[in-house]
Scaffold this motif. Sequence first.
Motif: not given
Length: 183
Positions: A63-69
């Motif tokens: 949890r938290g932030g952002a994730c590129r995938g």
Amino acid sequence: MPVPADMDEFWVFGYGSLMWNPGFDYLERQIVTAHGFHRALCIRSWVHRGTQERPGLVLGLDRGGACRGVAFRIAPEKWEWVVAYLRERELVTNVYVERLIPVRFSDGSRKTALTYTADRHHHQYVSGLTVDHAAETVVGAQGKSGPNTDYLRNTVAHLRELGIRDSWMEAVAERIDLLQAAD
């Protein structure tokens, strides 16, 4: 959790090895962003990349932030098979939680995607690792899917190929190279 019957499209979100080794057929693959989560080496691997005696580390969506995938669009006739396959692959020790999350595509559109997030209450979850501690854990760990170092290097290489930078993962990979060169 079955795939909701009212979904007109079924997407799967990958942030680690699923990006480069999905294990299923898909109609489309796109780079997307999941907000509210970040990619982290936060799961002690006891099956695929380590053992209980010598755990490795694998990624979790924390949890938290952002994730590129990567989001994979699955053909309707394969939805059930893909979910069953992913459950067998990802829920081996129940350290992940199966969830439907919103992902944002490069054109700004949003879709819902199936993914597996880290269970912070599971005994395999770990947080706050330094680069050195993570690298030392990965070096020498091996499970039924191979060496933990291969997993980390493949993930970093594929992130770079996709134009996704993850400075912490890259730092761990560099430290692993230094540790192995010293042997």
